[in-house]
Scaffold this motif. Structure first.
Motif, PDB file in Angstrom:
ATOM      1  N   GLU A 130      35.916  40.033  45.252  1.00 23.97           N
ATOM      2  CA  GLU A 130      34.910  39.151  45.093  1.00 23.97           C
ATOM      3  C   GLU A 130      35.191  37.888  44.545  1.00 23.97           C
ATOM      4  N   ARG A 131      36.122  37.533  43.987  1.00 26.53           N
ATOM      5  CA  ARG A 131      36.716  36.166  43.820  1.00 26.53           C
ATOM      6  C   ARG A 131      37.914  36.182  43.569  1.00 26.53           C
ATOM      7  N   VAL A 132      38.633  35.059  43.418  1.00 31.88           N
ATOM      8  CA  VAL A 132      39.973  34.673  43.111  1.00 31.88           C
ATOM      9  C   VAL A 132      39.894  33.563  41.959  1.00 31.88           C
ATOM     10  N   ASP A 133      40.226  33.817  40.844  1.00 31.31           N
ATOM     11  CA  ASP A 133      40.301  32.694  39.780  1.00 31.31           C
ATOM     12  C   ASP A 133      41.555  32.169  39.573  1.00 31.31           C
ATOM     13  N   TYR A 134      41.448  30.879  39.321  1.00 30.87           N
ATOM     14  CA  TYR A 134      42.861  30.037  39.449  1.00 30.87           C
ATOM     15  C   TYR A 134      42.970  29.107  38.066  1.00 30.87           C
ATOM     16  N   ILE A 154      42.974  37.720  41.126  1.00 34.20           N
ATOM     17  CA  ILE A 154      42.324  38.408  42.433  1.00 34.20           C
ATOM     18  C   ILE A 154      41.517  39.601  41.625  1.00 34.20           C
ATOM     19  N   ARG A 155      40.276  39.367  42.004  1.00 42.94           N
ATOM     20  CA  ARG A 155      39.004  40.375  41.288  1.00 42.94           C
ATOM     21  C   ARG A 155      38.413  41.069  42.497  1.00 42.94           C
ATOM     22  N   TYR A 156      38.506  42.222  42.343  1.00 40.35           N
ATOM     23  CA  TYR A 156      38.022  43.241  43.435  1.00 40.35           C
ATOM     24  C   TYR A 156      36.515  43.583  42.928  1.00 40.35           C
ATOM     25  N   PHE A 157      35.551  43.628  44.018  1.00 39.41           N
ATOM     26  CA  PHE A 157      34.327  44.064  43.640  1.00 39.41           C
ATOM     27  C   PHE A 157      34.318  45.591  42.811  1.00 39.41           C
ATOM     28  N   ASP A 158      33.042  45.456  41.795  1.00 43.58           N
ATOM     29  CA  ASP A 158      32.824  46.665  41.393  1.00 43.58           C
ATOM     30  C   ASP A 158      31.623  47.543  42.141  1.00 43.58           C
TER      31      ASP A 158
END
Length: 666
Positions: A130-134, A154-158
């Motif tokens: 879903e997104r990568v926060d850095y 690294i964030r996967y989709f729910d």
């Protein structure tokens, strides 16, 4: 192999695992084009969205993080080995001083058989992201071990935007299949995803990499549970001496030891619960690696050769908790957060002298238990309309226990602790522009085995001290820009060298640099991005060998043009991306330097229908003859002098490669 398949099926059938929310809940954005003024706490943080990633061709999974400004990812071995990461004047090896998490579950491995902080991203499925926060620098209270240079989550989709089935094929034996779908499960949503991949690469001896990765994920209200399983087997063409290529002994794609390669697996479960102000997660995983390498060929053993096996198996258990609340402070708006991180690694690793992957002797064999307990606190207060502060403190306590299994090594137990204060000041916004001043302490842990070696480090936790001044602006409509000037000192860059079974010491180091990032949505169908980073890295203490840090990154540029949602050709999309990283010192006196590497990627796609897309990706568009990575050291080929030859050793960037994909969404 049967055991691996069974473990995969068991993990895929489990009902577990989880996704916690962002470590810094104030930065939840849709992509780099979002305006972060009034939200971010530094000029260097942000988020890469699924949309951003979809515009970038990916040669390998690790390039997910190349979308982050200033980051370079390379490879010097087979495709199943963890990548090399470069950021802020560091060759971070496989993850030292770079904290990587997937849904909050740590990817870095402490006291690893190959290298401290080893972070293998080959299990990640790009379409699930879903997104990568850095964030970069040691300024954030919720970031601990390995986070001195940066931290990526690294964030996967729910819930997937749509169900997806994809088939990819390309040159050099590349084949990939992916299926991922949302499944209604009671009042919640489940995601099931499976990826299978084969890749030979351009090498004279094919990598024959065979990878399978799977995810099961269930979300209900504040609960998220996830199960992941990954297994990979590959051959490897490691870096080779330039003299062997120049003499015609091997081709550019050849090898010296054709039996190099490895296998690795990762099986993880986690579960998390969150509401508006509380987050709790627990995780557990099993990891293994058997890696066969030969970098010096016949230098140490002229009869059997110098191949070695690095073995690492471990169970990891841990958890994270966080509590936030809004309150008044001297009549002002304030938000305070408390957190606690716990991690336990039970490790069995060893180093063996091998020939054709058969063990000849044992160099090291250890049982390691490593535990960490890390409380932290942070307060963010808005003092005026143009002034806010972020003050934090973090404590880390580590327990190390090493038991040598060879009978001739060192064993012992030790505790170590460190306290890391942090402070950030934000001025603005004025005209969609903010100014940032950040400073703080961080650290990286050293390998537990080195603590009890005669050549080991003085301290198990190497202190990092950093400071940064930055500007972020969205004053020009559609253009988001940020500039930061940073400084980072490291107490010691000593790491455990799994290649030799000994710690490799270096003294104090100092790095400083500049980052300039830009993302410009010129109109609804054209986006331009351009990121430049420059840094200077030196050893602080005088060394007669020189003050330069070998392999330290000096300059990078990443730029691209993306066409999408075209009014005049709505069913078409495409783009170009240029990736450059400059020359680097290969020895301390800077007498030997690598050449620069510049690669261009291109992609072109056509939406056959609302549900069916055909896409073409071209990597190394101009077929540049450049290196993915270069080293300079002593090695010996058969027939050469016993002392070996000092030489440049290179792993070439892959040649032009074309891949075609067909994607169905339903």
């Amino acid at each position: 192999m049967r055991l691996r398949i069974l473990m995969f099926l068991l993990a895929a059938a489990a009902p577990a695992l989880a996704q916690p929310v962002s470590h810094d809940e104030t930065v939840i954005v849709t992509g780099r084009r979002a305006d972060l003024t009034g939200i971010a706490t530094s000029a260097n943080q942000g988020s890469i969205s699924a949309e951003d990633l979809a515009q970038r061709p990916l040669l390998r999974p690790g390039e997910i993080v190349e979308a982050i400004p200033g980051v370079i990812v390379s490879q010097h071995s087979g495709s199943g080995k963890a990548n090399q990461y470069y950021l802020r004047g560091f060759n971070l090896d496989h993850g030292t001083d770079l904290a990587i998490n997937l849904d909050g579950v740590p990817v870095n491995n402490v006291s690893h058989g190959h290298g401290q902080g080893y972070a293998d991203l080959n299990f990640a499925i790009p379409e699930m992201i879903e997104r990568v926060d850095y964030r970069k620098g040691p300024y954030y209270a919720d970031i601990g071990d390995f986070g001195a240079a940066g931290a990526f989550d690294i964030r996967y989709f729910d819930r997937l935007p749509s169900n997806i089935a994809r088939v990819e094929a390309g040159q050099f034996g590349y084949l990939r299949g992916l299926a991922a779908a949302n499944i209604t499960a009671g009042a919640g949503n489940a995601i099931a995803a499976m990826e299978i991949e084969h890749n030979d690469g351009p090498w004279d001896r094919a990598d024959d990499a065979r990878k399978v990765s799977g995810v099961l994920r269930y979300s209900l209200g504040g609960w998220t549970m996830t199960a992941q399983a990954y297994h990979n087997i590959w051959n490897a063409t490691d870096q080779v001496p330039q003299r062997a290529i120049a003499s015609g002994l091997i081709s550019r794609w050849g090898n010296i030891d054709p039996s190099d390669g490895g296998q690795s697996g990762r099986y993880a479960l986690s579960t998390a619960w969150r509401d508006d102000d509380t987050q709790v997660m627990v995780y557990g995983l099993y990891y293994d690696l058997n890696l066969f390498s030969n970098f010096t060929y016949f230098l140490d053993d002229p009869v059997n050769g110098d191949q070695f096996e690095q073995q690492d198996t471990r169970w990891i258990m841990g958890g994270k908790a966080r509590k936030d609340w809004n309150h008044g402070l001297f009549g002002l708006d304030s938000r305070t957060s408390f957190g606690l991180d716990i991690r336990r690694d039970d490790i069995r690793n060893g180093l063996f002298h091998t020939r054709d992957r058969a063990r000849l002797s044992v160099t090291t064999l250890d049982a390691i238990a490593e535990t960490s307990l890390s409380p932290w606190a942070q307060n963010q207060t808005r003092w005026t309309d143009w002034l806010r502060t972020i003050a934090g403190i973090r404590g880390d306590v580590f327990w190390f226990d090493v038991k040598d299994r060879t009978g001739g090594g060192a064993s012992g137990a030790r505790r170590a602790e460190t306290v890391s204060p942090k402070l950030g000041i934000v001025l603005g916004p004025w005209a969609h522009t903010e100014f940032y001043l950040d400073g703080g302490y961080g650290f990286h842990s050293n390998d537990a085995r080195g603590l009890f070696s005669p050549a080991g480090p003085d301290t198990p936790l190497a202190r990092a001290t950093g400071a940064e001044i930055g500007i972020r602006t969205g004053a020009v409509p559609g253009l988001q820009s940020a500039v930061s000037v940073w400084l980072l000192n490291i107490q010691s860059e000593l790491v455990w060298a799994g290649d030799t079974g000994m710690p490799e010491p270096s003294g104090r180091s100092r790095r400083f640099g500049v980052e300039f990032t830009n993302s410009y949505a010129i109109n609804d169908w054209l986006t331009v991005q351009a990121d430049y980073a420059w840094s200077r890295a030196r050893l602080v203490d005088f060394d007669p060998a020189g003050q330069h840090i070998p392999e330290a990154l000096a300059s990078t540029f990443d730029g691209g043009v993306a066409l999408h949602d075209l009014d005049w050709a709505r069913d078409w999309f495409g783009g170009l991306r240029l990736r450059h990283f400059g020359p680097r010192p290969l020895v301390q006196d800077n007498s030997v330097r690598s050449r620069a590497t510049t690669l261009v990627y291109a992609n072109l796609g056509y939406n056959i229908s609302e549900r069916l897309t055909l896409a073409l990706d071209v990597f190394n568009l101009f077929d540049a003859k450049v290196s993915d990575i270069d080293y300079f050291y002593t090695s010996r080929l058969m027939g050469e002098p016993a002392g070996g030859v000092d030489d440049l050793h290179t792993h070439p960037s892959e040649p032009r490669e074309i891949r075609l994909s067909l994607t169905a969404r339903f």
